[in-house]
Design a protein around this motif. Structure first.
Motif: not given
Lengths: 259, 383
Positions: B306-324
């Protein structure tokens, strides 16, 4: 007339690494003796870490706790020899301090399954739905909660009120309430207390009310108040003992236990 | 009609150097034959793909049966017509091979403004594991249209498909895919979804059968306000390889993605893979994303990656997350249910059913719900 007798109960938990001990076990309960008869309300009060919750979970049979000595007799039968579900079917109920969220299992399904297990037969569908809705309404939970997953997304107060709804529906011989009052605002505290009082007013049910605060004892009148310190009962009295604890705290008992 | 194969050109996005962002292309030659060491291939037992990666031509087809409500059409279009649609080109070799070898695509068309209450049902039946089948499917939901599409995979084949899903502005699509293959089937598929402005898509995926199933579901957004839920349930039995790869590419502001996949594994050599990739591009301000994968390992000898990957290029996000989470039964769940008198085996069933019903109950097709609940019962008969 039923009796719940706790005799010389000793309970240990496996010590975590930061406790350092290589012997691997830490004794929490160090000889608890207490008899509760149906019709009685017993309050157990004590400071944090005294083992109050361990007592509650040990009676219910949580696998984390290892009973090293003693007995818990329900009408003469040692419930320590029973599985968790057998204890519940024998007539014990634990209202938990932190009720567990069970995703995807609806409250309605959970309650019906539990009621069927406790009674040994499925409840009659027509009256049961009414009973469930009425029990939820009495603790000011909208009947829509029946369709939600067990405790999932419930607020702290909603979880506690859900515990009390279960208490009323399953109607055990003895109820152990583990800090059911903690974290409740005054309205929720009254709702919860009313529920416990309704259960208790049947006359033939016993209550073991474990609490850290005297606040709930303004709404639930205990017949006995016990001070619980360092894994055993340090003092037993009536309602006046709670007033004394409110005024002077646990210091006297903690110091005495440390000697 | 121009061939659109690069999302940057269409959406005027900056190029992103990231393994989360492979170069989309219909040209098979741009997707080298994998060695098995590559990040996107390392979990897949390539030898069990029955030569699909070599791309030998085949005229075999799955047998299609369909129930089309009034106004909905199913027709054949050319490969060129399919490529001209505003949906990302294939992101890996299997996707490119399917598009190149299928010799045209089946287009399911829900015209603009049509609201279809009853589900559109497509049953795709494989006629035998010895047959290699290349598939190219296009699902187009027009402006402000609303539909539920069931794609039911049954029988057996070595089936590699490229599926394009166009959800036009303001449209709503529930796409329910059931992979209920026979035990010897091999199924690989790339599903590329483009979510229009203020459009909503919920893609359900249920993988029950097959020797090897590897699906990649990729979502991007043609405009702000789009929403995508990618929900999946899978069971892997002894020897089965089930791989689900999800990619939410936030290419527009104020878009939303929510990924939730739940699986159970039992038996020796049961292997599941879940990859949850999210890329939040510089333009994608104010987006919301969450990805979660939960695995229930019911016996020894099974393996869940189980591999979550999150890549963020902007500083303005309402919400981002992951769980496994991967584990056995939650003892706390069992204790709670048992403390209410429910016997242990029944408590166990409640917990597992609850685990999956969490997703199954969200499907709007009652008979499919029932079928999946029954499948869960069947799979868990020995637990």
């Amino acid at each position: 007339m039923a009796t719940l007798e706790i005799k010389n109960l000793h309970v240990s938990v496996a010590a975590s690494d930061d406790d350092g001990g290589s012997d691997g076990a830490k004794e929490i309960l160090r000889g608890v003796n207490l008899t509760i008869k149906s019709g009685e309300v017993h309050a157990i009060m004590g400071p944090n870490g005294s083992g109050k919750s361990t007592l509650a979970y040990s009676i219910a049979g949580h696998p984390k706790y290892d009973v090293t000595d003693g007995e818990v007799l329900l009408d003469g039968q040692n419930v320590l020899e029973l599985s968790v579900d057998e204890r519940a079917r024998a007539g014990l109920f634990l209202a938990m301090q932190y009720p567990v969220e069970v995703p995807g299992v609806s409250v309605a399904n959970f309650l019906r399954t539990a009621k069927t297990a406790i009674d040994g037969e499925a409840p009659k569908l027509r009256t049961w739905i009414k009973d469930v809705n009425a029990a939820l309404e009495r603790v000011t939970l909208d009947p829509a909660f029946a369709q939600r997953s067990v405790n999932e997304g419930f607020s702290g107060g909603e979880k506690k009120r859900h515990e009390i709804a279960q208490l009323e529906l399953l109607n055990p011989k003895f109820a152990v309430l583990d800090e059911t009052d903690s974290g409740l605002d005054i309205d929720a505290l009254k709702v919860v207390s009313d529920g416990v009082n309704r259960y208790s007013a049947q006359g033939d049910r016993g209550v073991l009310l474990i609490t850290h605060y005297t606040r709930i004892l303004r709404y639930i009148q205990p017949d006995f108040v016990h001070v619980f310190v360092a894994g055993r009962l340090a003092e037993t009295g009536g309602r006046e003992l709670a007033d004394e604890l409110e005024a002077s705290g646990y210091d006297k008992y903690v110091k005495a236990a440390a000697v | 009609m121009t061939v659109v194969d690069n999302i940057e050109n269409v959406l005027e996005l900056d190029h992103v150097e990231s393994h989360l962002h492979p170069e989309p292309s219909y040209d098979v030659a741009t997707h080298p034959v994998p060695t098995g060491m590559e990040e996107i291939w390392r979990f897949t037992p390539l030898k069990r793909l029955r030569g699909l990666l070599e791309g030998a031509p085949s005229d075999a087809h799955l047998t299609w049966e369909q129930q089309l409500p009034e106004g909905v059409t199913l027709s054949e279009i050319s490969t060129e017509q399919a490529q001209a649609l505003a949906v990302s080109a294939p992101l890996d070799r299997l996707g490119a091979l399917a598009a190149a070898n299928a010799g045209g695509a089946m287009l399911l068309d829900v015209p603009a403004d049509l609201v279809v209450d009853e589900p559109i049902r497509l049953t795709l039946r494989g006629n035998g594991a010895s047959e290699t089948v290349w598939g190219h499917v296009v699902i187009r939901v027009g402006l402000h249209a609303k539909a539920t599409v069931l794609v039911d995979h049954v029988g057996s084949a070595a089936y590699d498909a490229f599926t394009q899903v166009v959800v036009s502005d303001g449209a709503q699509l529930d796409l329910v895919t059931v992979n209920d293959w026979d035990d010897d089937a091999v199924h690989t598929e790339q599903v590329n979804i483009r979510v229009g402005r203020d459009a909503t898509v919920r893609a359900f995926e249920f993988t029950l059968g097959g020797d090897l199933v590897r699906t990649s579901t990729n979502v991007d957004y043609a405009g702000p306000g789009g929403s995508a839920d990618l929900l999946g349930v899978y069971f892997a039995d002894a020897g089965q390889h089930i791989e689900h790869r999800l990619f939410a590419d936030h290419t527009a502001p104020r878009t939303r993605s929510n990924v939730l996949y739940k699986g159970a594994l039992q038996g020796k050599g049961a292997h599941t893979v879940w990859i949850g990739n999210v890329l939040i591009r510089k333009v994608a301000e104010g987006i919301e994303t969450f990805e979660q994968n939960d695995n229930l390992v019911l016996t020894d000898g099974a393996r869940a990656d189980s591999v979550p990957n999150l890549e963020i290029e902007t500083g303005d996000i309402a919400g981002a997350g992951h769980a496994s989470t991967t584990g056995r039964f939650d003892d706390q769940h069992l204790f709670y249910l048992q403390s209410r008198g429910i016997p242990e085996d029944e408590a166990r069933r409640l917990v597992v059913h609850g685990f999956f019903n969490d997703i199954i109950r969200r499907i709007g097709i009652p008979d499919v719900q029932e079928r999946l609940v029954t499948a869960v019962e069947h799979e868990l008969a020995d637990v």
